[in-house]
Design an enzyme around this catalytic site. Structure first.
Site, PDB file in Angstrom:
ATOM      1  CG  ASP A 143      37.673  45.598  38.112  1.00  0.00           C
ATOM      2  OD1 ASP A 143      37.508  45.457  39.344  1.00  0.00           O
ATOM      3  OD2 ASP A 143      38.210  44.738  37.397  1.00  0.00           O
ATOM      4  CG  ASP A 187      42.637  42.815  41.391  1.00  0.00           C
ATOM      5  OD1 ASP A 187      43.821  42.524  41.553  1.00  0.00           O
ATOM      6  OD2 ASP A 187      41.906  43.241  42.317  1.00  0.00           O
ATOM      7  CG  ASP A 244      39.020  42.200  34.480  1.00  0.00           C
ATOM      8  OD1 ASP A 244      38.590  42.767  35.515  1.00  0.00           O
ATOM      9  OD2 ASP A 244      39.687  41.154  34.519  1.00  0.00           O
TER      10      ASP A 244
END
Length: 244
Positions: free
Chosen positions: A20, A22, A195
């Site tokens: 991922d 961000d 996240d």
């Protein structure tokens, strides 16, 4: 859902790594336009990609065109939760799909009624950011659920101070599954690091395909392992390089 705690094992050369953006490779910020890779991270990613025979991909909810401005063009990039893809060295020249005008208009009406809330159009995915007005989360959720009840091909996905209206098929798990069926990822052990709630689908697929997954930050997760922050991700990737 497990509450993963243990530190992840180091990658070997047979891994297929999905990351991922961000909150995983970069810090979360109020202004998503201000987010870029930490200094030196681009070189680390390129070296690991070479180690893995090119089987490293950035898998993000960001629009592919936007994502490609923030990570090396020489990497695989999957944007819009997997709806758009670009191979290493390829520009993002595909026609960008868009969300229905009626849906965009409805969400603009909702967003304009709240100070500190903004709408980001990511092709067919529409993101409502409320990091500058965190108290608005519950009310926005109710309002967006009401709007999306009129659009059967869309669903609402919550994240860290963001609510996303996503079309069917915009799913990181589906993207990872399809990637693992093609070169250079096929035949490798999938590893997903992310996240947010949108990464959970990819965690489940990586686990099911015999690989493993890493949750960045706090909260229950389907992931097998955990890292505390994007700084820990960077340190982990540096350890991977130090192993080879």
């Amino acid at each position: 859902m497990s509450n993963a705690q243990s530190f992840p094992p180091l990658l070997d050369r047979n891994a297929a790594l999905f990351l991922d953006f961000d909150g995983t490779l970069s810090p979360l910020q109020d202004d998503p336009d201000a987010v870029f890779l930490e200094p030196g991270m681009d070189a680390i990613l390129m070296k690991i990609s070479s180690m893995l025979g090119g089987a490293l991909a950035i898998l993000s909810g960001r629009d592919l065109t936007d994502l490609s401005k923030r990570v090396p063009n020489a990497l695989w990039r999957f944007g819009n939760h997997g709806l758009r893809a670009a191979a290493p060295g390829h520009a993002t020249t595909d026609k960008i799909p868009t969300a229905p005008d009626a849906l965009v208009t409805s969400l603009i009406t909702v967003v304009d009624s709240h100070a500190g809330v903004r709408l980001e159009e990511k092709g067919p995915v529409l993101a409502v950011h409320y990091r500058a007005a965190p108290e608005k989360g519950d009310e926005l959720t109710r309002q967006l659920e009401d709007v999306l009840s009129q659009h059967s091909d869309y669903s609402l996905q919550s994240g860290k101070m963001v609510l996303e209206a996503k079309p069917s098929g915009a799913n990181k798990g589906v993207c990872l599954q399809e990637a693992m069926e093609t070169a250079p990822f096929a035949g490798r052990t999938p590893v997903m690091i992310g996240d947010d709630k949108t990464d959970e689908d990819a965690f489940l697929v990586a686990n099911r395909l015999g690989g493993w997954s890493v949750k960045v930050g706090e909260g229950d997760s389907a992931a097998n392992y955990r890292l505390g922050s994007h700084h820990d991700v960077a340190a982990y990737l540096q350890q991977v390089l130090g192993k080879v």
